[in-house]
Design a protein around this motif. Structure first.
Motif, PDB file in Angstrom:
ATOM      1  N   SER A  73     -13.244 -12.039 -42.355  1.00 52.82           N
ATOM      2  CA  SER A  73     -12.937 -13.468 -42.362  1.00 52.82           C
ATOM      3  C   SER A  73     -12.932 -14.006 -40.935  1.00 52.82           C
ATOM      4  O   SER A  73     -12.743 -13.261 -39.974  1.00 52.82           O
ATOM      5  CB  SER A  73     -11.580 -13.728 -43.018  1.00 52.82           C
ATOM      6  N   ALA A  97     -13.328 -18.678 -43.139  1.00 52.56           N
ATOM      7  CA  ALA A  97     -14.715 -18.672 -43.594  1.00 52.56           C
ATOM      8  C   ALA A  97     -15.062 -17.257 -44.023  1.00 52.56           C
ATOM      9  O   ALA A  97     -14.696 -16.290 -43.348  1.00 52.56           O
ATOM     10  CB  ALA A  97     -15.638 -19.126 -42.472  1.00 52.56           C
ATOM     11  N   LEU A  98     -15.749 -17.170 -45.135  1.00 57.37           N
ATOM     12  CA  LEU A  98     -16.271 -15.900 -45.637  1.00 57.37           C
ATOM     13  C   LEU A  98     -17.752 -16.079 -45.930  1.00 57.37           C
ATOM     14  O   LEU A  98     -18.201 -17.199 -46.206  1.00 57.37           O
ATOM     15  CB  LEU A  98     -15.557 -15.479 -46.923  1.00 57.37           C
ATOM     16  N   ARG A  99     -18.477 -14.975 -45.901  1.00 58.01           N
ATOM     17  CA  ARG A  99     -19.897 -15.081 -46.239  1.00 58.01           C
ATOM     18  C   ARG A  99     -20.043 -15.391 -47.727  1.00 58.01           C
ATOM     19  O   ARG A  99     -19.185 -15.023 -48.544  1.00 58.01           O
ATOM     20  CB  ARG A  99     -20.650 -13.813 -45.858  1.00 58.01           C
ATOM     21  N   LYS A 100     -21.128 -16.081 -48.056  1.00 61.11           N
ATOM     22  CA  LYS A 100     -21.395 -16.392 -49.461  1.00 61.11           C
ATOM     23  C   LYS A 100     -21.530 -15.076 -50.213  1.00 61.11           C
ATOM     24  O   LYS A 100     -22.176 -14.148 -49.758  1.00 61.11           O
ATOM     25  CB  LYS A 100     -22.675 -17.217 -49.592  1.00 61.11           C
ATOM     26  N   THR A 104     -13.514 -12.846 -53.293  1.00 56.53           N
ATOM     27  CA  THR A 104     -12.422 -13.777 -52.992  1.00 56.53           C
ATOM     28  C   THR A 104     -11.117 -12.996 -52.895  1.00 56.53           C
ATOM     29  O   THR A 104     -10.744 -12.297 -53.842  1.00 56.53           O
ATOM     30  CB  THR A 104     -12.310 -14.855 -54.082  1.00 56.53           C
ATOM     31  N   ILE A 114     -10.537 -21.334 -48.461  1.00 54.95           N
ATOM     32  CA  ILE A 114     -11.744 -20.587 -48.138  1.00 54.95           C
ATOM     33  C   ILE A 114     -12.958 -21.488 -48.195  1.00 54.95           C
ATOM     34  O   ILE A 114     -13.128 -22.265 -49.134  1.00 54.95           O
ATOM     35  CB  ILE A 114     -11.924 -19.414 -49.127  1.00 54.95           C
ATOM     36  N   ARG A 116     -17.299 -21.082 -47.690  1.00 58.68           N
ATOM     37  CA  ARG A 116     -18.362 -20.070 -47.722  1.00 58.68           C
ATOM     38  C   ARG A 116     -19.501 -20.510 -46.808  1.00 58.68           C
ATOM     39  O   ARG A 116     -19.968 -21.646 -46.902  1.00 58.68           O
ATOM     40  CB  ARG A 116     -18.895 -19.883 -49.143  1.00 58.68           C
ATOM     41  N   SER A 118     -23.221 -18.969 -44.575  1.00 53.42           N
ATOM     42  CA  SER A 118     -24.227 -17.917 -44.520  1.00 53.42           C
ATOM     43  C   SER A 118     -25.094 -18.119 -43.287  1.00 53.42           C
ATOM     44  O   SER A 118     -25.062 -19.185 -42.658  1.00 53.42           O
ATOM     45  CB  SER A 118     -25.090 -17.933 -45.791  1.00 53.42           C
ATOM     46  N   LEU A 122     -22.521 -18.873 -40.220  1.00 52.77           N
ATOM     47  CA  LEU A 122     -21.425 -17.927 -40.401  1.00 52.77           C
ATOM     48  C   LEU A 122     -21.161 -17.121 -39.132  1.00 52.77           C
ATOM     49  O   LEU A 122     -20.012 -16.923 -38.749  1.00 52.77           O
ATOM     50  CB  LEU A 122     -21.730 -16.965 -41.559  1.00 52.77           C
TER      51      LEU A 122
END
Length: 198
Positions: A73, A97-100, A104, A114, A116, A118, A122
């Motif tokens: 994250s 932020a998390l990658r697509k 979760t 959150i 998403r 990419s 990212l």
């Protein structure tokens, strides 16, 4: 005190906080954490997070906890604005932020918001900071401003404009840096009129 327990206490002293898997990675059974906790030699600051009783807990503790519990994250948006001290907002949740496609996380505390991302949006603009001995990834001030315009429907256009003004006024970011990330986040045309007004 047995040597393995001393090793765990030393390790936690060096790393600020640990999860059971961190202890297993250094070849010690995770059960020792529970034993140290029952002996009041460790605090459990969250589910699966252990710290020393005299640990220096700061107002950024939740950032360190999230970094430990949600690897991969990146602190973003309102939380990153607070981190860089360029907002008057005080978010009730930690924005990450998390990658697509990433799983979760299921944390009950702290509360997470959150987004998403990419590709370059990212991975570009990540800074590494130490918070309570834990490596925490945070987007730079310039990248955060660009993200605020990208996610203006989630956080509000007024907050994005405030972030743009404050980051430039406080010299936390330059116009060129912000525009660089605005292009990466595909909001160059959105942010340009606001930059021209400043």
């Amino acid at each position: 005190m047995p040597k393995p327990l001393r090793e765990i206490l030393r390790y936690i002293g060096e790393h600020g906080m640990v999860r059971p898997r961190d202890i297993e990675a250094i070849g010690l059974p995770r059960e020792y954490l529970g034993r140290l906790h029952r002996q009041s030699k460790l605090n459990r600051s969250g589910r699966g997070i252990y710290t020393l009783p005299d640990a220096n807990v700061t107002e950024r503790h939740s950032y360190a906890e999230v970094a430990k519990r949600v690897p991969g994250s990146v602190i973003c948006l309102l939380t990153a604005l607070v981190f860089h001290e360029i907002t008057t907002q005080s978010p009730a949740a930690v924005w990450i932020a998390l990658r697509k496609g990433a799983r979760t996380p299921t944390l009950t505390s702290p509360t997470l918001r959150i987004v998403r991302l990419s590709g370059p949006s990212l991975i570009e603009g990540i800074e590494n900071h130490q918070v309570e001995g834990v490596a925490v990834r945070v987007y730079s001030a310039a990248k955060t401003v660009a993200d605020c315009f990208k996610f203006r429907n989630k956080i509000g256009l007024d907050i994005a404009i405030e972030a743009l003004k404050d980051s430039l006024r406080q010299k936390r970011a330059s116009i060129n840096e912000i525009y660089h990330y605005a292009k990466i986040c595909r909001v160059g045309n959105v942010i340009r009129p606001y930059m021209e007004m400043l």
